[in-house]
Design an enzyme around this catalytic site. Structure first.
Site, PDB file in Angstrom:
ATOM      1  N   ARG A 549       0.836  -1.189   0.000  1.00 44.66           N
ATOM      2  CA  ARG A 549       0.000   0.000   0.000  1.00 44.66           C
ATOM      3  C   ARG A 549       0.880   1.251   0.000  1.00 44.66           C
ATOM      4  O   ARG A 549       1.923   1.279   0.639  1.00 44.66           O
ATOM      5  CB  ARG A 549      -0.890  -0.035   1.247  1.00 44.66           C
ATOM      6  N   LYS A 554       5.779   4.306   4.466  1.00 44.08           N
ATOM      7  CA  LYS A 554       6.389   3.130   3.829  1.00 44.08           C
ATOM      8  C   LYS A 554       7.543   3.543   2.903  1.00 44.08           C
ATOM      9  O   LYS A 554       8.328   2.714   2.459  1.00 44.08           O
ATOM     10  CB  LYS A 554       5.337   2.331   3.076  1.00 44.08           C
TER      11      LYS A 554
END
Length: 825
Positions: A549, A554
């Protein structure tokens, strides 16, 4: 189905396929399309599954088992046909039957649509858990929503993410069964009236409400080779009165269909955009809808065989998969108070022994908060119950910490006009678990410190896991067959056996075989990329893959900024030593998350420039995989050389992509975050490339300051050049300011966010050094092969089977149910 019945199975299977093609499509086998053949094969296989499904639930009833209900907004299941064939141990028989009919199994598997019931790691974890529960023989239901369109199907147009409806149910879903006999009514709005019953007790009645009928659709979850079939129950919404003729005749056309419209919108999409009031309201409706239906049905099912509702915890456990299903607490209280007339103390005791909560993140958007005005209007009785839970809990806080108002500020469920759902989940649950050791420690010492001090016995860790049956046995058949030849097939049911592969890490022949399989998988992925992206990639280059995602923590942005840096270095020094690298990304950004969508555009813009630049001799290629999902993920994990796990330390609760890459022989480049910490412990630091700030360092900067990214920008000319290319039109000549929002986020604070909040520039040089080490290590083929094989050999801990056994031992206390010890088709 046992080995001795293989011939009978084949003949019945073939006969069913022929019959279904004729019945559904009025065709013979040789006239049917691959899609029609897929449905015929799926329905034929379903015959076998349903027989085992019925026997399983009959055994559950006879043995009066305790059942766990795993409540989750997402179940990212992936395609079912191939996985079901494997778990039935029927692959050989099915292949033979299909070959005799002239049908190619791989071709018809491609016709199956991924069920759009999830988005990211949360949903895929839930799917792995269901697989493990069935395989281990534990009674379980998964409970969720039958989304019509899922989140969205991602299209990449001119480098931009475009969201289009993912109508995965367009042709129907062959493995589901509608169960209207178990429908439940779910109520919204209206008001609550208190009455006094004949015994003098206060009773609460919800009136003038709107309601929908929740209708369950059951999907079988097949255990591996054990004849156990559990259930994923997904709820669809139907209008109770589909059409109000009286309103229509009076000209009030909108009122005539309002119930139908309400029902239709509830199950339309996964995670509606909640940047506006209507989106927030719909998301809350969705959460209450599936929770209320699931809890009502679970309680009814229990009472069909028992007469004491106070003993519910002996036979039922509700596991809340993150904060989304937290309204379970109040809904169970409502049923116990209003329908079974328990006292508050009795209902609270039952609830507190029945509900358990898994926390998946410390990110604020996942620790849900609801405006009281919205919540109380939509769920008036549920709000009353939460208000009373909060009142009593605040009294407990004051008693425990007299005069300490800061405790109330941090721990109260209702505070400053909001309902804090994570607080509710912790207060009401007998178990609160994190999903990796580091994550759990951060919860205990930082984010949930006050709750841990008050309820230390409730907190525990359950490091996530993945199912090796989906992500190795099905997703990487070449490697699975090789492993079985080397060490036997016990790893399929007990992944710890895979450690026997360490015996082959010094054997040159075995290492070559292992890397030859990797090469074949890279060829398979290259064909997929050529077909879907039109890009030719070098099979011998390093396949460096980051798929997950898209969220800023991230740090896909760190990855692509480093690619831009490498490209600049090659342009300046065309003769520099550089091992070819293919950087592969796959990610969806939430529809309302503009900066994440800008990062997707940046990745594609950088790729468009680099991939067409012949002057660098194809040394770098950048690929963005459109519509990343389980079915193409299996190709990516099998082909990866390098696994990008580069989240800002302390932000990733666990991660499971890191485990899937590891299982398939990819080497991690990452921070010491989430489950990376435990992966490095298992594989050894010499078999990973670790860089960057620690979680303690990140938390210290966040709490105390001391980091200014402009210091790096002005002192490091290479980094400055990369960032300036975001605003000088280098990658967007027609729109020089296209990526200014990214540039600004890295260098300047605003009213709600510090500059570079995810420490991308701070970690940039450490990441660059780690990537140099990757290139050097890869060129030592023997060393790389050994490290890659050791990663596979040391991943036994990361099976979801191990995780489920820990949940069962410490939280759920289920008992295994054996159906049939004879295994295989």
């Amino acid at each position: 189905m046992i080995e001795s019945n293989k011939k009978q199975f084949k003949e019945e299977f073939k006969g069913n396929i022929i019959e279904y093609v004729k019945l559904f499509y009025r065709k013979n086998i040789d006239e049917a399309t691959n899609q029609q053949l897929f449905y015929a094969v799926a329905f034929s296989l379903k015959n076998t599954i349903v027989e085992q499904w019925m026997v399983t639930h009959k055994a559950y009833e006879e043995k009066d088992v305790k059942m766990v209900y795993y409540l989750s907004m997402e179940f990212l299941m992936g395609r079912a046909l191939g996985n079901n064939i494997i778990n039935l141990k029927a692959e050989k028989a099915v292949r033979e039957a299909l070959e005799e009919l002239g049908i190619n199994l791989e071709a018809i598997e491609e016709e199956e649509t991924d069920p759009a019931l999830g988005n990211g790691g949360l949903g895929r974890l839930a799917a792995c858990f269901l697989d493990s529960l069935s395989t281990l023989g534990y009674p379980a239901y998964g409970c969720g929503i039958r989304y019509k369109y899922g989140m969205f199907k991602q299209k990449i147009e001119d480098g931009y993410q475009v969201e289009v409806p993912d109508y995965w149910l367009k042709e129907g879903y062959p493995f589901e069964i509608k169960r209207p006999e178990y429908a439940e009514e779910v109520k919204f709005g209206g008001y609550v009236r208190m009455i006094r019953d004949e015994q003098g007790r206060d009773r609460f009645i919800q009136e003038n409400y709107q309601s929908v009928r929740a209708v369950p659709y059951d999907i079988p979850i097949v255990g591996y080779g054990n004849s156990i079939v559990n259930t994923l129950r997904i709820w669809d919404a139907e209008a109770i009165n589909t059409f109000n003729l009286d309103s229509f005749d009076k000209g009030d056309y909108q009122k005539a269909v309002e119930q139908e419209n309400l029902a239709r919108t509830i199950c339309e999409v996964l995670y509606p955009n909640d940047n506006h009031y209507a989106g927030k309201e719909l998301r809350l409706k969705q959460q209450y809808f599936f929770v209320s239906a699931s809890i009502q049905r679970a309680v009814s099912k229990y009472m069909e065989r028992h007469d004491d509702i106070k003993k519910l915890p002996e036979k039922v456990c509700f596991q809340l998969n993150d904060t989304h299903p937290t309204v379970t607490v109040a809904e169970l209280m409502r049923i116990l108070l209003d329908e079974y007339c328990l006292s508050w103390e009795e209902a609270w005791e039952v609830t507190g022994k029945t509900c358990a909560y898994t926390n998946h993140t410390i990110m604020s958007e996942a620790l849900e908060k609801w405006p009281i005005d919205l919540f109380s209007r939509l769920l008036p009785r549920i709000y009353q119950i939460i208000d009373e839970i909060n009142r009593r809990f605040v009294m407990d806080i004051k008693k425990r910490y007299p005069g300490d108002e800061s405790k109330i500020e941090k721990m109260a469920i209702l505070y400053q006009g909001q309902i804090r759902m994570a607080n509710l989940a912790i207060v009401a649950s007998f178990s609160v678990n994190g999903v990796a050791r580091l994550h759990t420690e951060i919860l205990k010492k930082q984010e949930l410190k006050d709750f841990y001090e008050m309820f230390p016995e409730r907190f525990n860790n359950k490091t996530n896991g993945i199912t090796q049956r989906r992500f190795l046995l099905h997703g990487n058949p070449l490697l699975a067959e090789w492993i079985t030849r080397k060490i036997g097939d016990q790893w399929i049911l007990n992944l710890s056996h895979i450690e026997k592969l360490t015996a082959f890490t010094e054997d040159e022949t075995s290492l070559k075989e292992f890397m030859d399989i990797k090469h074949c998988n890279k060829e398979r992925l290259a064909r997929y990329i050529k077909e879907h992206n039109g890009i030719d990639i070098d099979i011998n280059s390093i396949f460096d893959i980051q798929v997950k995602r898209l969220h800023e923590y991230k740090r896909q942005l760190l990855n692509i900024l480093h690619v831009m840096y490498l490209y600049n270095q090659l342009k300046k020094n065309p003769g520099m030593e550089f091992y070819p690298r293919t950087f592969i990304f796959g990610a969806k950004a939430s529809a309302g998350y503009e900066r994440a969508k800008s990062i997707i555009k940046l990745i594609n813009s950088v790729g468009a420039v680099i991939n067409e630049d012949a002057s660098i001799g194809n040394k770098i290629k950048v690929v963005f995989i459109e519509n990343y999902r389980v079915s193409n993920a299996e190709l990516l994990f099998a082909a990866a050389d390098v696994s990008e796990q580069i989240s800002t330390a302390s932000k990733e609760a666990s991660g499971t992509g890191n485990m899937k890459f590891m299982l398939n022989g990819a080497i991690t480049i990452g921070t010491m975050d989430g489950a990376n910490v435990e992966i490095v412990e298992e594989a050894g630091g010499e078999n990973a490339f670790i860089f960057g700030l620690s979680s303690d360092e990140v938390i210290n900067y966040e709490n105390n300051g001391g980091y200014n990214p402009q210091d790096i920008y002005y002192s490091d000319l290479d980094i400055k050049e990369v960032l300036d290319q975001l605003i000088n039109g280098f990658y967007a000549p027609e729109k020089p300011n296209l990526f200014k929002n990214i540039y600004d986020s890295l260098l300047y604070s605003n009213g709600y966010e510090k500059a570079d909040p995810y420490f991308i520039l701070k970690d940039f040089r450490a990441y660059e050094v780690a990537q140099k080490k990757v290139s050097e290590a890869y060129q030592d083929k023997q060393r790389w092969a050994k490290s890659a094989l050791l990663n596979t050999a040391k991943c036994g801990k990361f099976s979801s089977d191990r995780t489920i056994e820990e949940y069962v031992r410490d939280i759920w206390h289920l008992k295994k149910v054996g159906i049939n010890e004879q295994r295989g088709v």
